[in-house]
Design a protein around this motif. Structure first.
Motif, PDB file in Angstrom:
ATOM      1  N   ALA A   1       2.331  10.243 -18.592  1.00 52.24           N
ATOM      2  CA  ALA A   1       2.512  10.169 -16.995  1.00 52.24           C
ATOM      3  C   ALA A   1       1.873   9.313 -16.338  1.00 52.24           C
ATOM      4  CB  ALA A   1       2.860  11.277 -16.457  1.00 52.24           C
ATOM      5  N   GLU A   2      -0.055  10.290 -15.730  1.00 49.70           N
ATOM      6  CA  GLU A   2      -0.789   9.264 -15.142  1.00 49.70           C
ATOM      7  C   GLU A   2      -1.044   7.780 -15.636  1.00 49.70           C
ATOM      8  OE1 GLU A   2      -5.526  10.222 -14.368  1.00 49.70           O
ATOM      9  OE2 GLU A   2      -4.450  11.736 -15.067  1.00 49.70           O
ATOM     10  N   LYS A   3      -1.087   7.474 -16.714  1.00 50.24           N
ATOM     11  CA  LYS A   3      -1.521   5.832 -16.800  1.00 50.24           C
ATOM     12  C   LYS A   3      -0.124   5.406 -16.871  1.00 50.24           C
ATOM     13  CE  LYS A   3      -4.988   6.941 -20.938  1.00 50.24           C
ATOM     14  NZ  LYS A   3      -5.077   6.655 -22.202  1.00 50.24           N
ATOM     15  N   LEU A   4       0.941   5.828 -16.956  1.00 50.27           N
ATOM     16  CA  LEU A   4       2.426   4.674 -16.700  1.00 50.27           C
ATOM     17  C   LEU A   4       2.261   5.304 -14.844  1.00 50.27           C
ATOM     18  CD1 LEU A   4       5.002   4.097 -17.162  1.00 50.27           C
ATOM     19  CD2 LEU A   4       6.199   6.220 -17.081  1.00 50.27           C
ATOM     20  N   SER A   5       1.998   5.887 -13.891  1.00 52.35           N
ATOM     21  CA  SER A   5       2.000   6.289 -12.567  1.00 52.35           C
ATOM     22  C   SER A   5       1.226   5.115 -12.373  1.00 52.35           C
ATOM     23  CB  SER A   5       2.366   7.760 -12.857  1.00 52.35           C
ATOM     24  OG  SER A   5       1.856   7.251 -10.681  1.00 52.35           O
ATOM     25  N   LEU A   6       0.185   4.902 -12.643  1.00 50.12           N
ATOM     26  CA  LEU A   6      -1.089   4.193 -12.078  1.00 50.12           C
ATOM     27  C   LEU A   6      -0.079   2.672 -12.260  1.00 50.12           C
ATOM     28  CD1 LEU A   6      -4.337   6.068 -12.696  1.00 50.12           C
ATOM     29  CD2 LEU A   6      -3.868   5.509 -10.171  1.00 50.12           C
ATOM     30  N   ARG A   7      -0.160   2.835 -13.709  1.00 53.40           N
ATOM     31  CA  ARG A   7      -0.172   0.888 -14.023  1.00 53.40           C
ATOM     32  C   ARG A   7       1.536   0.747 -13.617  1.00 53.40           C
ATOM     33  NH1 ARG A   7      -1.189   0.926 -20.583  1.00 53.40           N
ATOM     34  NH2 ARG A   7      -3.223   1.197 -20.615  1.00 53.40           N
TER      35      ARG A   7
ATOM     36  N   GLY B   1       2.424   1.895 -10.210  1.00 50.75           N
ATOM     37  CA  GLY B   1       1.650   1.070  -8.477  1.00 50.75           C
ATOM     38  C   GLY B   1       1.107  -0.043  -8.795  1.00 50.75           C
ATOM     39  N   LEU B   2       0.054  -0.281  -9.888  1.00 45.87           N
ATOM     40  CA  LEU B   2      -0.540  -1.659  -9.999  1.00 45.87           C
ATOM     41  C   LEU B   2      -0.031  -2.761 -10.633  1.00 45.87           C
ATOM     42  CD1 LEU B   2      -3.743  -0.405 -11.895  1.00 45.87           C
ATOM     43  CD2 LEU B   2      -3.252  -1.345  -9.542  1.00 45.87           C
ATOM     44  N   VAL B   3       1.373  -2.779 -10.896  1.00 47.36           N
ATOM     45  CA  VAL B   3       2.376  -3.715 -11.093  1.00 47.36           C
ATOM     46  C   VAL B   3       3.357  -4.238  -9.942  1.00 47.36           C
ATOM     47  CG1 VAL B   3       4.100  -5.170 -12.511  1.00 47.36           C
ATOM     48  CG2 VAL B   3       2.327  -3.715 -13.693  1.00 47.36           C
ATOM     49  N   LEU B   4       4.235  -3.359  -9.258  1.00 46.21           N
ATOM     50  CA  LEU B   4       4.931  -2.927  -9.039  1.00 46.21           C
ATOM     51  C   LEU B   4       3.967  -3.705  -7.374  1.00 46.21           C
ATOM     52  CD1 LEU B   4       7.566  -0.360  -8.805  1.00 46.21           C
ATOM     53  CD2 LEU B   4       7.318  -2.554  -9.154  1.00 46.21           C
ATOM     54  N   ALA B   5       3.119  -2.867  -6.914  1.00 41.69           N
ATOM     55  CA  ALA B   5       2.592  -3.866  -5.460  1.00 41.69           C
ATOM     56  C   ALA B   5       2.315  -5.002  -5.312  1.00 41.69           C
ATOM     57  CB  ALA B   5       0.829  -2.323  -5.329  1.00 41.69           C
ATOM     58  N   PRO B   6       1.749  -5.376  -5.973  1.00 45.36           N
ATOM     59  CA  PRO B   6       1.153  -7.363  -5.872  1.00 45.36           C
ATOM     60  C   PRO B   6       3.235  -8.032  -5.811  1.00 45.36           C
ATOM     61  CG  PRO B   6       0.140  -7.014  -7.671  1.00 45.36           C
ATOM     62  CD  PRO B   6       1.255  -5.513  -6.783  1.00 45.36           C
ATOM     63  N   VAL B   7       4.371  -7.322  -6.996  1.00 46.29           N
ATOM     64  CA  VAL B   7       5.615  -8.082  -6.639  1.00 46.29           C
ATOM     65  C   VAL B   7       6.092  -7.496  -5.174  1.00 46.29           C
ATOM     66  CG1 VAL B   7       8.069  -7.957  -7.545  1.00 46.29           C
ATOM     67  CG2 VAL B   7       5.873  -7.749  -9.084  1.00 46.29           C
ATOM     68  N   VAL B   8       5.363  -6.211  -4.910  1.00 46.37           N
ATOM     69  CA  VAL B   8       6.413  -6.251  -3.626  1.00 46.37           C
ATOM     70  C   VAL B   8       5.739  -6.783  -2.115  1.00 46.37           C
ATOM     71  CG1 VAL B   8       6.580  -4.009  -1.323  1.00 46.37           C
ATOM     72  CG2 VAL B   8       6.979  -3.824  -4.243  1.00 46.37           C
ATOM     73  N   PHE B   9       4.469  -7.292  -2.325  1.00 43.46           N
ATOM     74  CA  PHE B   9       3.785  -8.041  -1.148  1.00 43.46           C
ATOM     75  C   PHE B   9       4.352  -9.576  -2.018  1.00 43.46           C
ATOM     76  CE2 PHE B   9       0.284 -10.896  -0.080  1.00 43.46           C
ATOM     77  CZ  PHE B   9      -0.308 -10.509   0.835  1.00 43.46           C
ATOM     78  N   ALA B  10       4.297 -10.328  -2.734  1.00 43.32           N
ATOM     79  CA  ALA B  10       4.630 -10.948  -2.842  1.00 43.32           C
ATOM     80  C   ALA B  10       6.403 -11.578  -1.965  1.00 43.32           C
ATOM     81  CB  ALA B  10       4.794 -11.758  -3.772  1.00 43.32           C
ATOM     82  N   VAL B  11       7.402 -10.841  -2.541  1.00 42.42           N
ATOM     83  CA  VAL B  11       8.273 -10.984  -2.014  1.00 42.42           C
ATOM     84  C   VAL B  11       8.644 -10.645  -0.638  1.00 42.42           C
ATOM     85  CG1 VAL B  11      10.810  -9.619  -2.312  1.00 42.42           C
ATOM     86  CG2 VAL B  11       9.477  -9.555  -4.160  1.00 42.42           C
TER      87      VAL B  11
ATOM     88  N   ALA C   1       0.717  -0.859   0.162  1.00 48.81           N
ATOM     89  CA  ALA C   1      -0.203   0.074   0.414  1.00 48.81           C
ATOM     90  C   ALA C   1       1.517   1.369   0.358  1.00 48.81           C
ATOM     91  CB  ALA C   1      -1.261  -0.698   1.195  1.00 48.81           C
ATOM     92  N   VAL C   2       1.992   0.791   0.912  1.00 47.60           N
ATOM     93  CA  VAL C   2       3.072   2.341   0.605  1.00 47.60           C
ATOM     94  C   VAL C   2       3.927   2.561  -0.391  1.00 47.60           C
ATOM     95  CG1 VAL C   2       5.102   3.546   1.496  1.00 47.60           C
ATOM     96  CG2 VAL C   2       3.048   2.243   3.391  1.00 47.60           C
ATOM     97  N   LEU C   3       4.028   1.313  -0.910  1.00 46.38           N
ATOM     98  CA  LEU C   3       4.253   1.200  -2.537  1.00 46.38           C
ATOM     99  C   LEU C   3       3.643   2.310  -3.691  1.00 46.38           C
ATOM    100  CD1 LEU C   3       6.780   0.714  -3.830  1.00 46.38           C
ATOM    101  CD2 LEU C   3       5.638  -1.445  -5.181  1.00 46.38           C
ATOM    102  N   PHE C   4       2.497   1.580  -3.549  1.00 46.45           N
ATOM    103  CA  PHE C   4       1.088   2.222  -4.430  1.00 46.45           C
ATOM    104  C   PHE C   4       0.929   3.369  -3.954  1.00 46.45           C
ATOM    105  CE2 PHE C   4      -2.863   2.718  -6.237  1.00 46.45           C
ATOM    106  CZ  PHE C   4      -2.421   2.183  -7.431  1.00 46.45           C
ATOM    107  N   GLY C   5       0.942   4.283  -2.722  1.00 45.67           N
ATOM    108  CA  GLY C   5       1.272   5.358  -2.925  1.00 45.67           C
ATOM    109  C   GLY C   5       1.792   6.715  -3.709  1.00 45.67           C
ATOM    110  N   ALA C   6       2.993   5.735  -2.898  1.00 45.57           N
ATOM    111  CA  ALA C   6       4.457   6.206  -2.817  1.00 45.57           C
ATOM    112  C   ALA C   6       4.547   6.350  -5.015  1.00 45.57           C
ATOM    113  CB  ALA C   6       5.551   5.950  -2.676  1.00 45.57           C
ATOM    114  N   VAL C   7       4.021   6.002  -5.745  1.00 46.49           N
ATOM    115  CA  VAL C   7       4.111   4.971  -6.741  1.00 46.49           C
ATOM    116  C   VAL C   7       3.071   6.521  -7.738  1.00 46.49           C
ATOM    117  CG1 VAL C   7       3.873   4.375  -8.976  1.00 46.49           C
ATOM    118  CG2 VAL C   7       5.642   3.401  -6.940  1.00 46.49           C
TER     119      VAL C   7
END
Length: 95
Positions: free
Chosen positions: A52-58, A60-70, A33-39
């Motif tokens: 920039a908006e689309k890139l930032s949202l995507r 966040g949506l890609v990195l957050a689950p990766v960070v969760f799993a790791v 959640a913190v990573l998604f909020g930051a990104v």
């Protein structure tokens, strides 16, 4: 299923595993959640260019689950490998 040298876990061991799984899930959700909020947060709070908006949202949506799993895997592997000190009341040598 418990044939190959496995022993039954005590209630304290089962409780410790349950607590560790809960900690792993909670801390992973918080980190994601913190990573998604930051990104993705700036894209949600401010008016950014469309790309920039689309890139930032995507991102966040890609990195957050990766960070969760790791995070879940790292906490559970550390718990499994760390174990308890060999004698009660003593810390393990690497602590």
């Amino acid at each position: 299923m418990s044939g190959h040298g496995e022993r039954r876990r005590s209630q304290a061991e089962r409780d410790a595993i349950t607590v560790e799984i809960g900690y792993a899930l909670f801390s992973a959700a918080f980190a994601a959640a913190v990573l998604f909020g930051a990104v993705a947060g700036p894209a949600l709070l401010f008016e950014l260019p469309s790309v920039a908006e689309k890139l930032s949202l995507r991102a966040g949506l890609v990195l957050a689950p990766v960070v969760f799993a790791v995070r879940v895997v790292s906490v559970l592997v550390r718990f499994r490998g760390g174990g308890q000190p060999s004698q009660p009341g003593r810390t393990s040598p690497d602590s």
